[in-house]
Motif scaffolding. Structure first.
Motif, mmCIF file in Angstrom:
data_model
loop_
_atom_site.group_PDB
_atom_site.id
_atom_site.type_symbol
_atom_site.label_atom_id
_atom_site.label_comp_id
_atom_site.label_asym_id
_atom_site.label_seq_id
_atom_site.Cartn_x
_atom_site.Cartn_y
_atom_site.Cartn_z
ATOM 1 N N HIS A 169 4.847 4.576 -9.384
ATOM 2 C CA HIS A 169 4.995 4.294 -8.045
ATOM 3 C C HIS A 169 6.208 4.755 -7.684
ATOM 4 C CE1 HIS A 169 7.956 1.353 -8.928
ATOM 5 N NE2 HIS A 169 7.115 0.534 -9.781
ATOM 6 N N ASN A 170 6.474 4.806 -6.400
ATOM 7 C CA ASN A 170 7.892 5.211 -5.773
ATOM 8 C C ASN A 170 8.522 4.174 -5.081
ATOM 9 O OD1 ASN A 170 9.482 7.432 -5.138
ATOM 10 N ND2 ASN A 170 8.895 7.655 -3.378
ATOM 11 N N LYS A 171 8.595 2.825 -5.704
ATOM 12 C CA LYS A 171 9.006 1.835 -5.170
ATOM 13 C C LYS A 171 10.732 1.865 -5.094
ATOM 14 C CE LYS A 171 9.413 -3.154 -6.377
ATOM 15 N NZ LYS A 171 8.932 -4.207 -7.078
ATOM 16 N N TYR A 172 11.161 2.671 -6.055
ATOM 17 C CA TYR A 172 12.553 2.600 -6.163
ATOM 18 C C TYR A 172 13.128 4.189 -5.804
ATOM 19 C CZ TYR A 172 11.677 -1.240 -9.599
ATOM 20 O OH TYR A 172 11.363 -2.277 -9.898
ATOM 21 N N GLY A 174 12.267 7.173 -6.659
ATOM 22 C CA GLY A 174 12.807 8.330 -7.631
ATOM 23 C C GLY A 174 11.744 7.993 -8.961
ATOM 24 N N HIS A 175 12.063 8.722 -9.979
ATOM 25 C CA HIS A 175 11.249 8.796 -11.206
ATOM 26 C C HIS A 175 11.890 7.625 -11.873
ATOM 27 C CE1 HIS A 175 9.970 10.616 -15.124
ATOM 28 N NE2 HIS A 175 10.905 9.786 -15.704
ATOM 29 N N ASN A 176 11.206 6.613 -12.292
ATOM 30 C CA ASN A 176 11.912 5.522 -12.913
ATOM 31 C C ASN A 176 11.580 5.446 -14.453
ATOM 32 O OD1 ASN A 176 9.341 3.553 -13.679
ATOM 33 N ND2 ASN A 176 9.123 4.215 -11.414
ATOM 34 N N THR A 177 12.568 5.029 -15.240
ATOM 35 C CA THR A 177 12.314 4.885 -16.582
ATOM 36 C C THR A 177 12.824 3.492 -16.927
ATOM 37 O OG1 THR A 177 12.125 7.188 -17.165
ATOM 38 C CG2 THR A 177 12.628 5.563 -18.884
ATOM 39 N N ILE A 178 11.922 2.668 -17.775
ATOM 40 C CA ILE A 178 12.643 1.353 -18.220
ATOM 41 C C ILE A 178 12.907 1.348 -19.955
ATOM 42 C CG2 ILE A 178 11.389 0.103 -16.301
ATOM 43 C CD1 ILE A 178 9.516 -0.904 -18.226
ATOM 44 N N ILE A 179 13.860 0.360 -20.087
ATOM 45 C CA ILE A 179 14.232 0.361 -21.619
ATOM 46 C C ILE A 179 13.283 0.153 -22.527
ATOM 47 C CG2 ILE A 179 15.069 -1.862 -21.520
ATOM 48 C CD1 ILE A 179 16.605 1.110 -23.018
ATOM 49 N N ASP A 180 12.196 -0.702 -21.977
ATOM 50 C CA ASP A 180 10.905 -0.839 -22.666
ATOM 51 C C ASP A 180 10.207 0.210 -23.419
ATOM 52 O OD1 ASP A 180 11.792 -2.601 -20.470
ATOM 53 O OD2 ASP A 180 10.034 -3.872 -20.758
ATOM 54 N N ASN A 181 10.418 1.429 -22.406
ATOM 55 C CA ASN A 181 9.802 2.624 -22.787
ATOM 56 C C ASN A 181 10.276 3.306 -24.170
ATOM 57 O OD1 ASN A 181 8.253 5.050 -22.162
ATOM 58 N ND2 ASN A 181 8.675 5.100 -20.234
ATOM 59 N N TYR A 223 20.718 -1.005 -19.078
ATOM 60 C CA TYR A 223 20.080 -1.360 -17.750
ATOM 61 C C TYR A 223 18.833 -1.468 -18.064
ATOM 62 C CZ TYR A 223 24.164 0.485 -15.029
ATOM 63 O OH TYR A 223 25.424 0.301 -14.499
ATOM 64 N N HIS A 224 17.953 -2.369 -17.093
ATOM 65 C CA HIS A 224 16.638 -2.240 -17.318
ATOM 66 C C HIS A 224 15.728 -1.101 -16.941
ATOM 67 C CE1 HIS A 224 12.511 -4.610 -16.489
ATOM 68 N NE2 HIS A 224 12.308 -3.907 -17.324
ATOM 69 N N VAL A 225 16.116 -0.774 -15.484
ATOM 70 C CA VAL A 225 15.529 0.409 -14.903
ATOM 71 C C VAL A 225 16.553 1.571 -14.647
ATOM 72 C CG1 VAL A 225 14.033 1.151 -13.002
ATOM 73 C CG2 VAL A 225 13.851 -1.266 -13.838
ATOM 74 N N LEU A 226 16.012 2.803 -14.977
ATOM 75 C CA LEU A 226 16.954 3.827 -14.361
ATOM 76 C C LEU A 226 16.125 4.568 -13.523
ATOM 77 C CD1 LEU A 226 19.415 5.900 -14.969
ATOM 78 C CD2 LEU A 226 19.753 3.812 -15.916
ATOM 79 N N VAL A 227 16.786 5.026 -12.525
ATOM 80 C CA VAL A 227 15.911 5.821 -11.462
ATOM 81 C C VAL A 227 16.640 7.114 -11.153
ATOM 82 C CG1 VAL A 227 15.452 5.880 -9.146
ATOM 83 C CG2 VAL A 227 15.552 3.843 -10.075
ATOM 84 N N TYR A 228 15.855 8.215 -11.542
ATOM 85 C CA TYR A 228 16.260 9.570 -11.316
ATOM 86 C C TYR A 228 15.547 10.170 -10.349
ATOM 87 C CZ TYR A 228 17.226 8.980 -16.503
ATOM 88 O OH TYR A 228 17.715 8.238 -17.808
ATOM 89 N N ASP A 229 16.239 11.466 -9.880
ATOM 90 C CA ASP A 229 15.831 12.277 -8.924
ATOM 91 C C ASP A 229 14.492 12.924 -9.295
ATOM 92 O OD1 ASP A 229 15.446 15.082 -7.441
ATOM 93 O OD2 ASP A 229 16.459 13.774 -6.133
ATOM 94 N N TYR A 230 13.402 12.977 -8.631
ATOM 95 C CA TYR A 230 12.263 13.718 -9.470
ATOM 96 C C TYR A 230 12.540 15.199 -9.632
ATOM 97 C CZ TYR A 230 9.201 9.910 -8.207
ATOM 98 O OH TYR A 230 8.382 8.621 -8.344
ATOM 99 N N LYS A 235 20.747 11.343 -12.389
ATOM 100 C CA LYS A 235 20.684 9.895 -12.213
ATOM 101 C C LYS A 235 21.217 9.410 -10.929
ATOM 102 C CE LYS A 235 23.360 5.935 -14.538
ATOM 103 N NZ LYS A 235 24.090 5.450 -15.406
ATOM 104 N N ILE A 236 20.161 8.571 -10.293
ATOM 105 C CA ILE A 236 20.355 7.897 -8.889
ATOM 106 C C ILE A 236 21.089 6.696 -9.149
ATOM 107 C CG2 ILE A 236 19.425 6.935 -6.862
ATOM 108 C CD1 ILE A 236 17.142 8.974 -7.141
ATOM 109 N N LYS A 237 20.209 5.556 -9.999
ATOM 110 C CA LYS A 237 21.001 4.312 -10.153
ATOM 111 C C LYS A 237 20.758 3.560 -11.562
ATOM 112 C CE LYS A 237 17.782 2.209 -6.892
ATOM 113 N NZ LYS A 237 17.626 1.422 -5.678
ATOM 114 N N GLY A 238 21.162 2.671 -11.825
ATOM 115 C CA GLY A 238 20.583 1.760 -12.721
ATOM 116 C C GLY A 238 20.585 0.207 -12.373
ATOM 117 N N MET A 239 19.494 -0.311 -12.419
ATOM 118 C CA MET A 239 18.981 -1.358 -11.769
ATOM 119 C C MET A 239 18.205 -2.492 -12.807
ATOM 120 S SD MET A 239 16.080 -0.136 -9.239
ATOM 121 C CE MET A 239 15.611 -1.831 -8.920
ATOM 122 N N THR A 240 17.885 -3.723 -12.157
ATOM 123 C CA THR A 240 17.074 -4.572 -13.074
ATOM 124 C C THR A 240 15.792 -4.729 -12.240
ATOM 125 O OG1 THR A 240 16.926 -6.408 -14.411
ATOM 126 C CG2 THR A 240 17.945 -6.710 -11.957
ATOM 127 N N ALA A 241 14.903 -5.178 -12.979
ATOM 128 C CA ALA A 241 13.541 -5.662 -12.453
ATOM 129 C C ALA A 241 13.492 -7.194 -12.950
ATOM 130 C CB ALA A 241 12.325 -4.903 -12.861
#
Length: 398
Positions: A169-172, A174-181, A223-230, A235-241
């Motif tokens: 999804h494009n909620k954030y 950009g391209h999102n990757t979570i540490i769970d991955n 971080y939980h979530v990292l958001v990257y430019d597609y 790297k755009i930002k680190g954040m949590t969900a």
């Protein structure tokens, strides 16, 4: 040199107390009956089997104060943990009952291997189920499903970024990757070594390297979530969900990281991943303030000590530390990992088991507190990694 008698007395008392504490801890760990805990898990799982409706669903969680499971279908990200538990029980007991049930619940997930990838959780879903099944039975049908699923997961890889897309999804923005991955890379590694494309290995390594570079703060908290430019991969930002805040250390997130990078070292034997796993474990253990070694759901939650615990994070870390200890040449560090992982498992067994409360293995896990979801309850992934930790501890003792 004349020593103050009062100082000598206090020092003697301190040494005696330390000796008693060490002896007591050593006695408790030594007397811990792993077989008894495995039998308990089998008994609880048998109770759960009697409750599951015959409609292709699996148990996910039990709310606090209830005995009723929440059931989910094969698309749910946790759908692989229940069949994974059944495979572990088959491994622990050799009882064909568990093999039959594990096969049944695994096969509910078959269509995931040929469907469009909805998110990164295919490893949790298919490798925990069919992966354990193939490891124990060498069933060729399982292998085919695993290989197809690995190819499906690889479709989410963005080479411009260097990671797998976690949530399409494009909620954030950009391209999102979570540490769970990190946990789902094991599926790709396995497939690349068992008949799949070599590209799967390269994708897994690049994902791990990119995550290692971008996903962590200077103190090695995740971080939980990292958001990257597609397009640029920047790297755009680190954040949590699911954590307390963007800059807090969400307990299960750090647990996924420790386990994930330990696994990546196992699969690659690249020392940089082992060194990084040590750093991730170090910050977790140093910040763990609870006497029972079961963390609060977030290490920076504002209401500590009145915040809910997360037994699932402890189960994941206890299992990871046992494996990490096996790669550790430093005897002092190896001993610390073994001692603390054992203490976590003993603590979960003595104070967090569900017993007569419900038919899960453990109580007091926290799923998604910011969303008000699965707070201080029983969750299947806590049970899965607890059972895995028991089996790993059993092998370590042997």
């Amino acid at each position: 040199m004349n020593l103050n008698p009062k100082f000598v007395y206090l020092l003697s008392v301190l040494l005696i107390c330390m000796s008693i504490g060490y002896t007591q801890q050593k006695k408790e760990t030594k007397s811990f009956d792993i077989k008894k805990q495995l039998e308990y898990c089998a008994q609880q799982a048998s109770k759960t089997l009697e409750m599951i409706p015959d409609n292709g669903t699996s148990p996910r969680s039990i709310p606090t104060g209830s005995k009723e499971w929440k059931f989910v279908n094969y698309k749910d990200w946790t759908s692989g943990f229940w069949p994974g538990e059944l495979w572990y029980l088959y491994e622990a007991t050799g009882d064909k009952k568990w093999e039959k049930e594990a096969d049944k619940f695994s096969r509910f997930l078959t269509s995931l291997s040929v469907s469009k990838a909805n998110d990164h959780d295919l490893g949790f879903q298919v490798f925990n189920s069919f992966g354990n099944g193939y490891r124990l039975t060498k069933n060729a049908a399982y292998k085919e499903i695993i290989l197809k699923t690995a190819d499906t997961l690889a479709t989410l890889f963005n080479p411009k970024v260097g990671t797998i897309l976690s949530w399409p999804h494009n909620k954030y923005g950009g391209h999102n990757t979570i540490i769970d991955n990190m946990m789902n890379l094991e599926l790709l590694f396995w497939a690349s070594k068992n008949g799949g494309s070599k590209k799967l290995y390269d994708i897994a390594v690049q994902h791990a390297e990119t995550t290692m570079k971008n996903h962590f703060r200077p103190d090695f908290t995740s971080y939980h979530v990292l958001v990257y430019d597609y397009e640029t991969g920047k790297k755009i930002k680190g954040m949590t969900a699911q954590g307390f805040s963007d800059e807090s250390m969400w307990a299960r997130g750090q647990a996924w990281a420790i386990y994930g990078f330990t696994m990546v070292y196992r699969e690659t034997k690249d020392p940089k991943f082992l060194e990084f796993a040590h750093k991730l474990a170090r910050v977790y253990l140093d910040k763990l303030i609870t006497e029972d070694l079961i963390p609060y759901w977030d290490f920076n939650a504002p209401g500590i000590p009145n915040e809910p615990k997360d037994a699932s994070a402890a189960a994941i870390v206890s299992s990871a530390l046992i494996e990490l200890s096996s790669y550790t040449k430093d005897k002092t560090l190896k001993k610390e990992y073994e001692t603390k992982s054992k203490k976590m498992i003993v603590s979960l067994s003595e104070h967090y088991q569900s017993q007569d409360v419900n038919s899960a293995f453990l109580l007091h896990s926290t799923g998604h507190k910011p969303a008000g979801s699965e707070i201080d309850c029983s969750i299947n992934y806590a049970d899965y990694y607890y059972l895995e930790a028991l089996l790993r501890l059993q092998k370590l003792k042997k």
